[in-house]
Design a protein around this motif. Structure first.
Motif, PDB file in Angstrom:
ATOM      1  N   ILE A  96       3.233  11.085  -6.123  1.00 45.77           N
ATOM      2  CA  ILE A  96       4.023  11.674  -7.201  1.00 45.77           C
ATOM      3  C   ILE A  96       3.106  12.245  -8.277  1.00 45.77           C
ATOM      4  CG2 ILE A  96       5.613  11.115  -9.094  1.00 45.77           C
ATOM      5  CD1 ILE A  96       7.095   9.290  -7.144  1.00 45.77           C
ATOM      6  N   LYS A  97       1.995  11.563  -8.552  1.00 47.67           N
ATOM      7  CA  LYS A  97       1.014  12.102  -9.505  1.00 47.67           C
ATOM      8  C   LYS A  97       0.459  13.433  -9.004  1.00 47.67           C
ATOM      9  CE  LYS A  97      -0.756   7.724 -11.377  1.00 47.67           C
ATOM     10  NZ  LYS A  97      -1.962   6.864 -11.458  1.00 47.67           N
ATOM     11  N   GLU A  98       0.180  13.490  -7.696  1.00 46.06           N
ATOM     12  CA  GLU A  98      -0.364  14.714  -7.107  1.00 46.06           C
ATOM     13  C   GLU A  98       0.659  15.841  -7.182  1.00 46.06           C
ATOM     14  OE1 GLU A  98      -3.730  16.535  -5.416  1.00 46.06           O
ATOM     15  OE2 GLU A  98      -3.479  14.521  -6.233  1.00 46.06           O
ATOM     16  N   LEU A  99       1.906  15.532  -6.877  1.00 48.31           N
ATOM     17  CA  LEU A  99       2.957  16.543  -6.940  1.00 48.31           C
ATOM     18  C   LEU A  99       3.190  17.025  -8.367  1.00 48.31           C
ATOM     19  CD1 LEU A  99       5.553  14.958  -4.490  1.00 48.31           C
ATOM     20  CD2 LEU A  99       4.314  17.085  -4.124  1.00 48.31           C
ATOM     21  N   SER A 100       3.008  16.124  -9.321  1.00 51.38           N
ATOM     22  CA  SER A 100       3.253  16.466 -10.724  1.00 51.38           C
ATOM     23  C   SER A 100       2.255  17.489 -11.260  1.00 51.38           C
ATOM     24  CB  SER A 100       3.217  15.201 -11.591  1.00 51.38           C
ATOM     25  OG  SER A 100       4.282  14.337 -11.248  1.00 51.38           O
ATOM     26  N   LYS A 101       1.135  17.685 -10.554  1.00 57.45           N
ATOM     27  CA  LYS A 101       0.183  18.701 -10.983  1.00 57.45           C
ATOM     28  C   LYS A 101       0.780  20.102 -10.863  1.00 57.45           C
ATOM     29  CE  LYS A 101      -3.894  16.018  -9.596  1.00 57.45           C
ATOM     30  NZ  LYS A 101      -5.050  15.948  -8.658  1.00 57.45           N
ATOM     31  N   LEU A 102       1.718  20.256  -9.913  1.00 55.61           N
ATOM     32  CA  LEU A 102       2.345  21.552  -9.704  1.00 55.61           C
ATOM     33  C   LEU A 102       3.814  21.568 -10.102  1.00 55.61           C
ATOM     34  CD1 LEU A 102       0.804  22.384  -6.198  1.00 55.61           C
ATOM     35  CD2 LEU A 102       0.209  23.432  -8.376  1.00 55.61           C
ATOM     36  N   LEU A 103       4.446  20.406 -10.051  1.00 53.15           N
ATOM     37  CA  LEU A 103       5.866  20.309 -10.382  1.00 53.15           C
ATOM     38  C   LEU A 103       6.051  19.374 -11.571  1.00 53.15           C
ATOM     39  CD1 LEU A 103       7.384  19.841  -6.821  1.00 53.15           C
ATOM     40  CD2 LEU A 103       7.857  21.750  -8.338  1.00 53.15           C
ATOM     41  N   ASP A 104       6.963  19.720 -12.451  1.00 54.89           N
ATOM     42  CA  ASP A 104       7.285  18.843 -13.576  1.00 54.89           C
ATOM     43  C   ASP A 104       8.262  17.784 -13.091  1.00 54.89           C
ATOM     44  OD1 ASP A 104       7.843  17.612 -15.942  1.00 54.89           O
ATOM     45  OD2 ASP A 104       9.044  19.234 -16.763  1.00 54.89           O
ATOM     46  N   LEU A 109       0.835  -1.205   0.000  1.00 51.98           N
ATOM     47  CA  LEU A 109       0.000   0.000   0.000  1.00 51.98           C
ATOM     48  C   LEU A 109       0.867   1.250   0.000  1.00 51.98           C
ATOM     49  CD1 LEU A 109      -2.730   1.361   0.087  1.00 51.98           C
ATOM     50  CD2 LEU A 109      -2.748   1.076   2.581  1.00 51.98           C
ATOM     51  N   ARG A 110       1.991   1.195   0.695  1.00 49.58           N
ATOM     52  CA  ARG A 110       2.890   2.351   0.723  1.00 49.58           C
ATOM     53  C   ARG A 110       3.419   2.658  -0.681  1.00 49.58           C
ATOM     54  NH1 ARG A 110       5.686   0.877   4.604  1.00 49.58           N
ATOM     55  NH2 ARG A 110       4.688   2.157   6.191  1.00 49.58           N
ATOM     56  N   GLN A 111       3.712   1.628  -1.461  1.00 50.72           N
ATOM     57  CA  GLN A 111       4.179   1.843  -2.830  1.00 50.72           C
ATOM     58  C   GLN A 111       3.111   2.526  -3.673  1.00 50.72           C
ATOM     59  OE1 GLN A 111       5.359  -2.046  -4.187  1.00 50.72           O
ATOM     60  NE2 GLN A 111       7.229  -2.081  -2.948  1.00 50.72           N
ATOM     61  N   LEU A 112       1.860   2.121  -3.482  1.00 53.78           N
ATOM     62  CA  LEU A 112       0.768   2.763  -4.217  1.00 53.78           C
ATOM     63  C   LEU A 112       0.581   4.205  -3.758  1.00 53.78           C
ATOM     64  CD1 LEU A 112      -1.870  -0.136  -4.314  1.00 53.78           C
ATOM     65  CD2 LEU A 112      -0.466   0.714  -6.200  1.00 53.78           C
ATOM     66  N   CYS A 113       0.742   4.462  -2.463  1.00 53.90           N
ATOM     67  CA  CYS A 113       0.653   5.835  -1.958  1.00 53.90           C
ATOM     68  C   CYS A 113       1.748   6.699  -2.572  1.00 53.90           C
ATOM     69  CB  CYS A 113       0.778   5.841  -0.435  1.00 53.90           C
ATOM     70  SG  CYS A 113      -0.708   5.311   0.448  1.00 53.90           S
ATOM     71  N   THR A 114       2.939   6.152  -2.661  1.00 54.55           N
ATOM     72  CA  THR A 114       4.045   6.887  -3.273  1.00 54.55           C
ATOM     73  C   THR A 114       3.735   7.215  -4.727  1.00 54.55           C
ATOM     74  OG1 THR A 114       5.677   5.843  -1.823  1.00 54.55           O
ATOM     75  CG2 THR A 114       6.490   6.770  -3.892  1.00 54.55           C
ATOM     76  N   GLN A 115       3.211   6.238  -5.439  1.00 51.10           N
ATOM     77  CA  GLN A 115       2.844   6.428  -6.846  1.00 51.10           C
ATOM     78  C   GLN A 115       1.798   7.534  -6.994  1.00 51.10           C
ATOM     79  OE1 GLN A 115       1.641   2.766  -8.919  1.00 51.10           O
ATOM     80  NE2 GLN A 115      -0.141   3.868  -9.698  1.00 51.10           N
ATOM     81  N   GLU A 116       0.773   7.506  -6.156  1.00 52.81           N
ATOM     82  CA  GLU A 116      -0.290   8.508  -6.230  1.00 52.81           C
ATOM     83  C   GLU A 116       0.190   9.878  -5.754  1.00 52.81           C
ATOM     84  OE1 GLU A 116      -3.364   8.161  -7.629  1.00 52.81           O
ATOM     85  OE2 GLU A 116      -2.354   6.342  -8.293  1.00 52.81           O
ATOM     86  N   ALA A 154      11.975  20.252  -6.645  1.00 56.03           N
ATOM     87  CA  ALA A 154      11.282  19.125  -7.273  1.00 56.03           C
ATOM     88  C   ALA A 154      12.081  17.836  -7.125  1.00 56.03           C
ATOM     89  CB  ALA A 154      11.038  19.423  -8.751  1.00 56.03           C
ATOM     90  N   CYS A 155      13.406  17.930  -7.229  1.00 58.06           N
ATOM     91  CA  CYS A 155      14.251  16.744  -7.047  1.00 58.06           C
ATOM     92  C   CYS A 155      14.097  16.193  -5.633  1.00 58.06           C
ATOM     93  CB  CYS A 155      15.713  17.099  -7.303  1.00 58.06           C
ATOM     94  SG  CYS A 155      16.103  17.588  -8.997  1.00 58.06           S
ATOM     95  N   ILE A 156      14.087  17.090  -4.652  1.00 57.57           N
ATOM     96  CA  ILE A 156      13.902  16.667  -3.261  1.00 57.57           C
ATOM     97  C   ILE A 156      12.533  16.015  -3.091  1.00 57.57           C
ATOM     98  CG2 ILE A 156      13.617  17.509  -0.896  1.00 57.57           C
ATOM     99  CD1 ILE A 156      15.715  19.685  -1.555  1.00 57.57           C
ATOM    100  N   ALA A 157      11.494  16.654  -3.647  1.00 55.58           N
ATOM    101  CA  ALA A 157      10.134  16.118  -3.528  1.00 55.58           C
ATOM    102  C   ALA A 157      10.049  14.706  -4.090  1.00 55.58           C
ATOM    103  CB  ALA A 157       9.151  17.034  -4.246  1.00 55.58           C
ATOM    104  N   ARG A 158      10.606  14.498  -5.276  1.00 55.01           N
ATOM    105  CA  ARG A 158      10.562  13.170  -5.911  1.00 55.01           C
ATOM    106  C   ARG A 158      11.273  12.131  -5.051  1.00 55.01           C
ATOM    107  NH1 ARG A 158      10.479  10.371 -10.743  1.00 55.01           N
ATOM    108  NH2 ARG A 158      10.014  12.145 -12.058  1.00 55.01           N
ATOM    109  N   THR A 159      12.493  12.432  -4.646  1.00 52.09           N
ATOM    110  CA  THR A 159      13.297  11.452  -3.913  1.00 52.09           C
ATOM    111  C   THR A 159      12.682  11.113  -2.567  1.00 52.09           C
ATOM    112  OG1 THR A 159      15.307  12.248  -5.006  1.00 52.09           O
ATOM    113  CG2 THR A 159      15.600  10.967  -2.998  1.00 52.09           C
ATOM    114  N   VAL A 160      12.229  12.122  -1.838  1.00 50.20           N
ATOM    115  CA  VAL A 160      11.624  11.873  -0.522  1.00 50.20           C
ATOM    116  C   VAL A 160      10.323  11.082  -0.678  1.00 50.20           C
ATOM    117  CG1 VAL A 160      10.639  12.959   1.535  1.00 50.20           C
ATOM    118  CG2 VAL A 160      12.734  13.875   0.521  1.00 50.20           C
ATOM    119  N   SER A 161       9.544  11.403  -1.722  1.00 48.50           N
ATOM    120  CA  SER A 161       8.312  10.640  -1.991  1.00 48.50           C
ATOM    121  C   SER A 161       8.625   9.184  -2.278  1.00 48.50           C
ATOM    122  CB  SER A 161       7.560  11.247  -3.178  1.00 48.50           C
ATOM    123  OG  SER A 161       7.001  12.487  -2.852  1.00 48.50           O
TER     124      SER A 161
END
Length: 334
Positions: A129-137, A120-127, A204-211
């Motif tokens: 990142i999708k949410e973050l991508s709305k504001l960050l490329d 479930l944590r992997q799916l949360c991470t996936q979702e 954005a790099c920090i956001a991706r990696t921490v997510s």
């Protein structure tokens, strides 16, 4: 670590959809196998019957049920072996009809007791990142794609280090901050400098990696964040107030908040209060924050209250960005 409700809801939905899809695929396979191998259908009916035989044997009066139970279990194992052999001989996996979970740790529930399972944590991470991508490329923005080529190796007026050498240090701090999140020496970062120098890119790099490491991350601009705080306080009805409160909870409760473009907001007394609440609450709860701003620390002192400036200077590692505008340099190369 707590994920945003919308992220957790979508992840749970995905888990449930996958469970239903596997059940449908298993049922379809069952129909095909029973049509092709009627003996397998007979065996399955017999196997269901053995359960009742074991119960009956255990309930018999004035008799030791152990021999009867042993006989039924032996018969059961023989049927299972025959079933597996029939399936294998006709090219089917031996356990295709057993309904085994995709995740044996949680039986596809997503939880092990009160702890979130890795599936479930992997799916949360996936979702997330999708949410973050709305504001960050987040498609191309990663530490691996970060380039120092646009930062000059020559001395920069008023600075002790050339822009490139300075950015090498900033890059290493941001990389380690993300990869060692929660365990790195610096708990909070303040990225300061003129536009076009890479602050948002590294955020954005920090956001991706921490997510990707399974932590909850919220990214938003200062304008949006303070607007939500204002809506919560001055909303005209309960629905608006409730929605705004959910938003502010996100900012206060996530593992990492990335507040972009501090200083772009209209600095009213209310905003000063909201910023202090946000910064101080997250420090008190030991939740980490990355702030980016075009303001220098001198400008921060002039613009915000001494209490805010003190916390930003004392509790955040200030990383000054300087050099030529990368956007303009790239545009000149086109």
């Amino acid at each position: 670590m707590g994920y945003e409700p919308v992220v957790l809801h979508r992840a749970v939905q995905l888990l449930e959809e996958r469970r239903k899809r596997r059940a449908a695929e298993r049922e379809k396979a069952r129909e095909e196998i029973y049509a092709q191998l009627p003996r397998v259908a007979e065996i399955d009916r017999e196997l269901k019957g053995t359960v009742y035989q074991i119960i009956a044997a255990a309930l018999k009066d004035s008799r030791d049920p152990v021999p009867a139970i042993g006989s039924v279990q032996e018969r059961n194992l023989g049927l299972q072996a025959e079933r597996a052999r029939l399936l294998a001989d006709h090219g089917w996996p031996a356990d295709i009809l057993d309904g085994r979970p995709a995740c044996p740790k949680c039986n596809d529930t997503g939880w092990i007791g009160s702890q979130m399972c890795d599936c479930l944590r992997q799916l949360c991470t996936q979702e997330q990142i999708k949410e973050l991508s709305k504001l960050l490329d987040l498609g191309e923005q990663s530490f691996d794609s970060f380039s120092l080529d646009f930062y000059s190796p020559l001395p920069w007026k008023g600075e002790s280090l050339p822009p490139r050498e300075n950015m090498e240090f900033i890059y290493e701090v941001c990389l380690n901050y993300a990869q060692k999140f929660g365990k790195f020496y610096f708990r909070n970062l303040f990225l300061t400098g003129a536009p076009g120098l890479g602050k948002t890119f590294l955020s954005a790099c920090i956001a991706r990696t921490v997510s990707e490491r399974g932590f909850s991350v919220v990214y938003d601009t200062a304008v949006n964040i303070f607007a939500r705080f204002e809506e919560q306080k001055f909303a005209r009805d309960r629905l608006e107030a409730g929605e705004a409160k959910d938003e502010t909870r996100r900012y206060l409760g996530c593992d990492l908040l990335i507040l972009d473009d501090l200083g772009s907001e209209l600095t009213t007394p209310f905003v000063q209060s909201a910023l202090y609440t946000l910064v101080n609450s997250r420090l008190t709860a030991d939740r980490q924050t990355v702030i980016s701003s075009n303001l220098s620390m001198d400008q921060v002192r002039q613009r915000y209250t001494p209490q805010i400036a003190s916390r930003l200077e004392g509790e955040y590692r200030v990383l000054p960005f300087y050099g030529e505008d990368i956007r303009l340099l790239r545009k000149g190369q086109l």
